[in-house]
Design a protein around this motif. Structure first.
Motif, short mmCIF file in Angstrom:
data_model
loop_
_atom_site.label_atom_id
_atom_site.label_comp_id
_atom_site.label_asym_id
_atom_site.label_seq_id
_atom_site.Cartn_x
_atom_site.Cartn_y
_atom_site.Cartn_z
N ALA A 139 62.96 46.79 37.71
CA ALA A 139 62.68 47.21 39.09
C ALA A 139 63.86 47.99 39.66
O ALA A 139 65.02 47.65 39.43
CB ALA A 139 62.38 45.99 39.95
N VAL A 140 63.53 49.03 40.42
CA VAL A 140 64.54 49.82 41.13
C VAL A 140 64.75 49.19 42.50
O VAL A 140 63.78 48.90 43.22
CB VAL A 140 64.09 51.28 41.27
N THR A 141 66.00 49.01 42.89
CA THR A 141 66.31 48.39 44.17
C THR A 141 66.78 49.44 45.18
O THR A 141 67.10 50.59 44.81
CB THR A 141 67.41 47.34 44.03
N LYS A 142 66.85 49.04 46.42
CA LYS A 142 67.34 49.95 47.46
C LYS A 142 68.78 50.37 47.16
O LYS A 142 69.16 51.52 47.39
CB LYS A 142 67.25 49.27 48.83
N ASN A 143 69.57 49.45 46.63
CA ASN A 143 70.96 49.78 46.29
C ASN A 143 71.03 50.84 45.19
O ASN A 143 71.98 51.63 45.12
CB ASN A 143 71.72 48.53 45.88
N ASP A 144 70.05 50.84 44.28
CA ASP A 144 70.00 51.87 43.24
C ASP A 144 69.73 53.24 43.84
O ASP A 144 70.28 54.25 43.40
CB ASP A 144 68.89 51.56 42.22
N MET A 145 68.85 53.27 44.85
CA MET A 145 68.35 54.55 45.36
C MET A 145 69.19 55.14 46.49
O MET A 145 69.25 56.36 46.64
CB MET A 145 66.91 54.37 45.85
N ASN A 258 61.57 56.21 48.55
CA ASN A 258 60.38 56.33 47.71
C ASN A 258 59.87 57.75 47.62
O ASN A 258 59.11 58.09 46.70
CB ASN A 258 59.27 55.42 48.25
N ASP A 259 60.26 58.61 48.58
CA ASP A 259 59.77 59.99 48.56
C ASP A 259 60.35 60.78 47.40
O ASP A 259 59.72 61.74 46.94
CB ASP A 259 60.12 60.69 49.88
N LEU A 260 61.54 60.44 46.95
CA LEU A 260 62.15 61.21 45.86
C LEU A 260 61.27 61.19 44.61
O LEU A 260 60.94 62.23 44.05
CB LEU A 260 63.55 60.68 45.55
N GLY A 261 60.89 60.00 44.18
CA GLY A 261 60.04 59.91 43.00
C GLY A 261 58.65 60.46 43.24
O GLY A 261 58.07 61.13 42.37
N LEU A 262 58.10 60.20 44.40
CA LEU A 262 56.75 60.66 44.72
C LEU A 262 56.67 62.17 44.76
O LEU A 262 55.76 62.79 44.21
CB LEU A 262 56.33 60.07 46.06
N ARG A 263 57.63 62.81 45.41
CA ARG A 263 57.59 64.27 45.56
C ARG A 263 57.82 64.99 44.25
O ARG A 263 57.37 66.13 44.09
CB ARG A 263 58.63 64.72 46.59
N ALA A 264 58.53 64.37 43.30
CA ALA A 264 58.73 65.02 42.01
C ALA A 264 57.40 65.45 41.41
O ALA A 264 57.29 66.51 40.80
CB ALA A 264 59.48 64.08 41.06
N VAL A 308 68.53 56.73 37.43
CA VAL A 308 67.49 55.70 37.51
C VAL A 308 66.46 55.88 36.41
O VAL A 308 65.99 54.91 35.81
CB VAL A 308 66.82 55.73 38.91
N LEU A 309 66.10 57.13 36.12
CA LEU A 309 65.03 57.39 35.17
C LEU A 309 65.45 57.22 33.72
O LEU A 309 64.68 56.72 32.89
CB LEU A 309 64.49 58.81 35.38
N LYS A 310 66.65 57.65 33.39
CA LYS A 310 67.05 57.69 31.98
C LYS A 310 66.90 56.34 31.29
O LYS A 310 66.37 56.28 30.16
CB LYS A 310 68.48 58.22 31.85
N PRO A 311 67.35 55.22 31.88
CA PRO A 311 67.18 53.95 31.18
C PRO A 311 65.78 53.35 31.31
O PRO A 311 65.50 52.33 30.66
CB PRO A 311 68.21 53.04 31.88
N LEU A 366 58.03 54.31 38.74
CA LEU A 366 59.31 53.84 38.22
C LEU A 366 60.39 53.80 39.28
O LEU A 366 61.27 52.94 39.26
CB LEU A 366 59.76 54.77 37.08
N CYS A 367 60.35 54.75 40.22
CA CYS A 367 61.41 54.88 41.22
C CYS A 367 61.07 54.19 42.54
O CYS A 367 61.86 54.26 43.47
CB CYS A 367 61.71 56.36 41.49
N GLU A 368 59.93 53.55 42.62
CA GLU A 368 59.57 52.85 43.87
C GLU A 368 60.52 51.67 44.08
O GLU A 368 60.75 50.86 43.17
CB GLU A 368 58.14 52.35 43.80
N VAL A 369 61.06 51.59 45.27
CA VAL A 369 62.00 50.52 45.59
C VAL A 369 61.26 49.19 45.67
O VAL A 369 60.23 49.08 46.36
CB VAL A 369 62.72 50.80 46.92
N ARG A 370 61.77 48.19 44.97
CA ARG A 370 61.16 46.86 44.96
C ARG A 370 62.23 45.81 45.21
O ARG A 370 63.35 45.94 44.76
CB ARG A 370 60.46 46.58 43.63
#
Length: 373
Positions: A139-145, A258-264, A308-311, A366-370
């Motif tokens: 899971a991607v966290t807010k601290n990651d993003m 969440n917009d970063l992953g969505l807009r891609a 975030v995506l590479k791993p 994958l990039c949605e903050v959870r």
């Protein structure tokens, strides 16, 4: 309202002409039946994960039931790696929802994320067997993003500054009555906006004032359909004012993580729908140039999301391969009106963008903050 999905789901894009349908594909759906019937698992502050008594490997449907008094998000995680294999969001009190998962041998647990409560992890369940596990991701966290969002916002400041310079030049051309120069300067300004990427949703009303029903498009129509300088002056002035208004307001604008992953994905989806069909073309014949600027915006987002995506996304190399393929096609045919493309070229472009969209589709999930705590 509740939703459930495996993470990350692969997305298949099926296009007929300019119409694109999005469907979720799960690799186990070819099997006639899920292995076994649903097992009801309790979700609450005191009973998180209780009732998972028929655990098995393979594809299966678990039923989670919220026995508590607050809404919850429910994750099925692999113990140790913290990979998420299934998720149910917005599960209200006294409601149930199915969770489709495919599990291999390993140690798993139910994680309950309940309003106003720290994350609760239920009992560990050990599975044995030869079945292959389905897709999963940490899971991607807010601290990651948050650092990535800050980095992106910094690039937007520079991009909007460049947009302002180019829009001012365009306005000066129109104000001086030099419409030949305005036609030459319209495209660089328009591309500067369309290469910004994922920030559009943060621009509020400025987005429409700049590149919606107002702004660039009516100015394009007038410039390429013999409108007078006097009639175009208010449009050019309004466009420049909107750009400077956006620039002044940027410190107050915030990009949703969440917009970063969505807009891609959405940037190129819009390019397929509006640019590769020529729908947005108001006379300049530059839709493919705009699509290339959209691709630049997507590439900018992906570069920032790379940590975030590479791993988490093994197919990232495929994304980059298809991005390069689309870039080569658009570069070869930029400055060509869509209506003048031969059928083979249009099919190549639509096919390449469609494949790129298929590869980009999991990025948003994958990039949605959870929450994980």
């Amino acid at each position: 309202m509740r939703t459930t999905r495996p993470l990350p789901a692969a997305i298949a894009l099926i296009g007929v002409g300019a119409v694109v349908a999005v469907a979720v594909w799960r690799p186990w759906e070819d099997s006639a039946h899920a292995a076994g019937g649903p097992a009801e698992i309790s979700v609450s502050r005191s009973q998180c994960g209780q009732g998972w008594t028929d655990a098995k490997t393979g594809r299966q449907t678990l039923t989670v039931h919220n026995t508590g008094d607050a809404a919850a998000e429910v994750d099925l995680v692999e113990v140790g790696s913290n990979k998420v294999y299934g998720e149910v969001e917005g599960l209200g009190p006294n409601t149930s929802a199915p969770m489709d998962v495919q599990l291999g041998a390993g140690r798993y647990a139910i994680r309950c994320l309940i309003e106003d409560t720290d994350a609760i992890t239920g009992p560990t369940v050990t599975l044995t067997g030869d079945a292959k596990g389905g897709p999963a991701a940490v899971a991607v966290t807010k601290n990651d993003m948050l650092p990535l969002v800050k980095q992106y916002e910094t690039t937007i400041v520079g991009g909007v500054a460049d947009l302002a310079v180019k829009t001012d030049k365009l306005r000066s051309d129109v104000d001086a009555g030099n419409l030949a120069a305005a036609r030459a300067d319209w495209l660089p300004a328009h591309l500067a906006y369309n290469s910004l990427g994922a920030a559009y949703d943060a621009f509020g009303d400025f987005a429409d004032q700049i590149d919606g029903s107002a702004g660039f498009h009516p100015l394009e129509k007038g410039l390429w359909h013999n409108a007078s300088a006097a009639s175009l002056k208010p449009i050019a002035d309004q466009l420049a004012a909107a750009v400077h208004g956006l620039q002044a307001d940027l410190p107050n604008e915030q990009v949703d993580p969440n917009d970063l992953g969505l807009r891609a994905h959405e940037i190129m989806e819009n390019a397929l729908q509006f640019e590769l069909t020529g729908e947005n073309d108001q006379g300049s014949g530059t839709s493919l140039n705009t699509a290339l600027a959209n691709l630049d915006g997507t590439a900018k987002v992906l570069a920032i999301l790379d940590p975030v995506l590479k791993p988490r996304y093994p197919e990232l190399t495929q994304v980059k391969m298809w991005e390069a393929r689309v870039r080569a096609l658009l570069t070869a045919h930029r400055n060509t009106p869509v209506a003048q493309l031969d059928q083979s070229t249009r099919e190549q472009l639509n096919g390449a963008v469609g494949e790129l969209l298929e590869q980009l589709a999991p990025v948003a999930a994958l990039c949605e903050v959870r929450r994980s705590s």
